[in-house]
Design an enzyme around this catalytic site. Structure first.
Site, PDB file in Angstrom:
ATOM      1  N   CYS A   1     -53.478   7.985 -20.242  1.00 25.46           N
ATOM      2  CA  CYS A   1     -52.515   8.639 -19.359  1.00 25.46           C
ATOM      3  C   CYS A   1     -52.140   7.805 -18.134  1.00 25.46           C
ATOM      4  O   CYS A   1     -51.470   8.293 -17.228  1.00 25.46           O
ATOM      5  CB  CYS A   1     -53.065   9.982 -18.893  1.00 25.46           C
ATOM      6  SG  CYS A   1     -53.553  11.044 -20.247  1.00 25.46           S
TER       7      CYS A   1
ATOM      8  N   LYS B   1     -56.275  21.504 -15.836  1.00 32.83           N
ATOM      9  CA  LYS B   1     -56.133  21.084 -17.232  1.00 32.83           C
ATOM     10  C   LYS B   1     -57.481  20.572 -17.725  1.00 32.83           C
ATOM     11  O   LYS B   1     -58.039  19.634 -17.163  1.00 32.83           O
ATOM     12  CB  LYS B   1     -55.071  19.993 -17.344  1.00 32.83           C
ATOM     13  CG  LYS B   1     -54.931  19.421 -18.746  1.00 32.83           C
ATOM     14  CD  LYS B   1     -53.755  18.479 -18.852  1.00 32.83           C
ATOM     15  CE  LYS B   1     -53.716  17.819 -20.218  1.00 32.83           C
ATOM     16  NZ  LYS B   1     -52.570  16.906 -20.346  1.00 32.83           N
TER      17      LYS B   1
ATOM     18  N   CYS C   1     -46.099  12.190 -17.845  1.00 36.79           N
ATOM     19  CA  CYS C   1     -47.398  11.582 -18.145  1.00 36.79           C
ATOM     20  C   CYS C   1     -47.108  10.238 -18.788  1.00 36.79           C
ATOM     21  O   CYS C   1     -45.969   9.977 -19.196  1.00 36.79           O
ATOM     22  CB  CYS C   1     -48.203  12.463 -19.103  1.00 36.79           C
ATOM     23  SG  CYS C   1     -49.933  11.940 -19.265  1.00 36.79           S
TER      24      CYS C   1
ATOM     25  N   GLU D   1     -58.952  22.336  -7.697  1.00 37.76           N
ATOM     26  CA  GLU D   1     -57.828  21.549  -8.240  1.00 37.76           C
ATOM     27  C   GLU D   1     -56.494  22.244  -7.916  1.00 37.76           C
ATOM     28  O   GLU D   1     -55.532  21.614  -7.492  1.00 37.76           O
ATOM     29  CB  GLU D   1     -57.951  21.430  -9.765  1.00 37.76           C
ATOM     30  CG  GLU D   1     -58.863  20.330 -10.258  1.00 37.76           C
ATOM     31  CD  GLU D   1     -58.164  18.971 -10.291  1.00 37.76           C
ATOM     32  OE1 GLU D   1     -57.027  18.856  -9.798  1.00 37.76           O
ATOM     33  OE2 GLU D   1     -58.763  18.011 -10.810  1.00 37.76           O
TER      34      GLU D   1
ATOM     35  N   LYS E   1     -54.479  25.272 -18.404  1.00 39.76           N
ATOM     36  CA  LYS E   1     -54.295  24.782 -19.769  1.00 39.76           C
ATOM     37  C   LYS E   1     -55.621  24.339 -20.344  1.00 39.76           C
ATOM     38  O   LYS E   1     -56.324  23.598 -19.664  1.00 39.76           O
ATOM     39  CB  LYS E   1     -53.317  23.603 -19.712  1.00 39.76           C
ATOM     40  CG  LYS E   1     -53.104  22.918 -21.023  1.00 39.76           C
ATOM     41  CD  LYS E   1     -52.192  21.744 -20.847  1.00 39.76           C
ATOM     42  CE  LYS E   1     -52.163  21.014 -22.174  1.00 39.76           C
ATOM     43  NZ  LYS E   1     -51.567  19.718 -22.058  1.00 39.76           N
TER      44      LYS E   1
ATOM     45  N   CYS F   1     -49.190   9.003 -21.368  1.00 40.09           N
ATOM     46  CA  CYS F   1     -49.906   8.822 -22.646  1.00 40.09           C
ATOM     47  C   CYS F   1     -48.983   8.633 -23.842  1.00 40.09           C
ATOM     48  O   CYS F   1     -49.338   7.954 -24.797  1.00 40.09           O
ATOM     49  CB  CYS F   1     -50.905   9.949 -22.886  1.00 40.09           C
ATOM     50  SG  CYS F   1     -50.150  11.562 -23.096  1.00 40.09           S
TER      51      CYS F   1
HETATM   52  C1  PBG Z   1     -50.260  14.961 -21.922  1.00 41.05           C
HETATM   53  C2  PBG Z   1     -50.225  16.304 -22.530  1.00 41.05           C
HETATM   54  C3  PBG Z   1     -51.049  16.792 -23.543  1.00 41.05           C
HETATM   55  C4  PBG Z   1     -50.613  18.093 -23.810  1.00 41.05           C
HETATM   56  C5  PBG Z   1     -49.536  18.351 -22.978  1.00 41.05           C
HETATM   57  N1  PBG Z   1     -49.332  17.243 -22.177  1.00 41.05           N
HETATM   58  C6  PBG Z   1     -52.108  16.137 -24.329  1.00 41.05           C
HETATM   59  C7  PBG Z   1     -53.329  15.630 -23.735  1.00 41.05           C
HETATM   60  O1  PBG Z   1     -53.643  15.813 -22.566  1.00 41.05           O
HETATM   61  O2  PBG Z   1     -54.021  14.945 -24.487  1.00 41.05           O
HETATM   62  C8  PBG Z   1     -51.233  18.997 -24.843  1.00 41.05           C
HETATM   63  C9  PBG Z   1     -50.385  20.128 -25.308  1.00 41.05           C
HETATM   64  C10 PBG Z   1     -50.843  20.784 -26.561  1.00 41.05           C
HETATM   65  O3  PBG Z   1     -51.947  20.569 -27.090  1.00 41.05           O
HETATM   66  O4  PBG Z   1     -50.055  21.592 -27.061  1.00 41.05           O
HETATM   67  N2  PBG Z   1     -49.005  14.369 -21.880  1.00 41.05           N
END
Ligand code: PBG
Length: 329
Positions: A132, A197, A122, A235, A250, A124
């Site tokens: 992201c 997600k 990612c 998705e 997730k 971010c």
């Molecule tokens: C993005 C990513 C996130 C998490 C995993 N990969 C954060 C988001 O989407 O803001 C969250 C994982 C967690 O809360 O434990 N790289």
């Protein structure tokens, strides 16, 4: 002869602990566990993440030690998140061959056998604005971003990653990453896609750990709306068509219905991420003696597995592995 009604005695199988063990339908195993780790620049760094008791940002030397411990506990895999020294609007360190994550992978591979390294793909953590992807004004550009994500994934694999896990929720990124990996000859490196997600408040503590809070706005333009489940199936279906090897739901605990539907509909290898907020809530209540932390930890993980997850990304992985050691025969 008169047929007598006999009510069912479910309790018969609940008296003896050994019988209870025999009839248990779902049991956690170490093979279900994936442990998330955060790597930061520097040496001898072990910064506690305030909102996640027991979770640390680790420099590479400390990360290697941690990975040895994780391996020795019998946990098969870690997932790595990198926090770079320099962030820029394009997140260029994400695919720098000498970037934080690339160096971390190489160091682990050199010193730790028998541990799978999965990397979170990612932007971010790498962008100065914390979004992201690549921005044009306030908009995250989809197609420009997936090109960068593909470069990022290739560079993780070149450094030695065993599996890549795109978590950005851009459209078409699994296909872009698969094509890029195959082009470089990495046809056997699997993709675990964060397929369904959700745009979740449960990610709060993670953004402290990964220093990835967006500078403005939120992630609702690409992560899923919390009310949707049919869309989650679409998705997941799209990611399977794009050649995802493992699909992920997730967060996990609040989305057990989604895990179950995904598993039933596709029969795919399904992962679930018990995210930071799920972890921190259990920790906080445990530390206050409001709940029995260990018992609730195992209950939450068993429920995620019972819902259909084949593997669980969880900050409890080490504690759960120790519990399994103490409680299995
Ligand atoms: C993005 C990513 C996130 C998490 C995993 N990969 C954060 C988001 O989407 O803001 C969250 C994982 C967690 O809360 O434990 N790289």
């Amino acid at each position: 002869m008169e047929k007598k009604f006999n009510f069912k005695r479910f309790r018969r199988l609940r008296y003896h602990p050994l019988v209870r063990d025999m009839v248990r339908e779902t049991e956690l195993s170490k093979n279900d566990l994936i442990y998330p780790l955060f790597v930061v620049p520097g040496e001898n760094v072990k910064n506690p993440v305030k909102s996640m008791p027991g979770v640390f940002q680790l420099s590479i030397d400390k990360l290697v030690e941690e990975c040895k411990e994780v391996r020795d506990l019998g946990i098969p895999a870690v997932i790595l998140f990198g926090i770079p020294e320099h962030k820029d609007p394009e997140g260029t360190e994400a695919y720098d061959p000498h970037g934080i994550i690339q160096r971390a992978i190489q160091a682990i591979k050199k010193e730790v056998n028998d541990l799978l390294i999965i990397t979170d793909v990612c932007l971010c953590e790498y962008t100065s604005h914390g979004h992201c992807g690549i921005l044009s004004g306030d908009e995250i550009l989809n197609d420009e971003t997936i090109a960068v994500l593909a470069k990022e994934a290739v560079s993780h694999v070149e450094a030695g990653a065993d599996m890549v896990a795109p978590s950005d929720m851009m459209d078409g990124r699994v296909f872009a990453i698969r094509k890029a990996l195959d082009y470089k000859g990495y046809v056997n490196v699997p993709i675990m896609s964060y397929a369904a997600k959700y745009s979740s408040g449960f990610y709060g503590p993670f953004r402290d750990a990964a220093e990835s809070t967006p500078a403005f706005g939120d992630r609702r333009s690409h992560q899923m709306d919390i009310g949707n489940i049919n869309e989650a199936l679409r998705e997941v279906e799209a990611d399977i068509e794009e050649c995802a090897d493992i699909v992920m739901v997730k967060p996990a605990g609040p989305y057990l219905d989604v895990i179950r539907k995904v598993k039933d509909k596709f029969g795919m290898h399904t992962a679930a991420y018990q995210v930071s907020g799920e972890f921190s809530m259990i920790k906080a209540a445990g530390q206050n003696d409001w709940i029995d932390e260990e018992r609730v930890m195992i209950e939450s993980l068993t429920s995620i597995k019972r819902a259909g997850a084949d593997m669980i990304l969880t900050y409890f992985a080490k504690d759960a592995a120790k519990w399994i050691d103490r409680n299995s025969k």
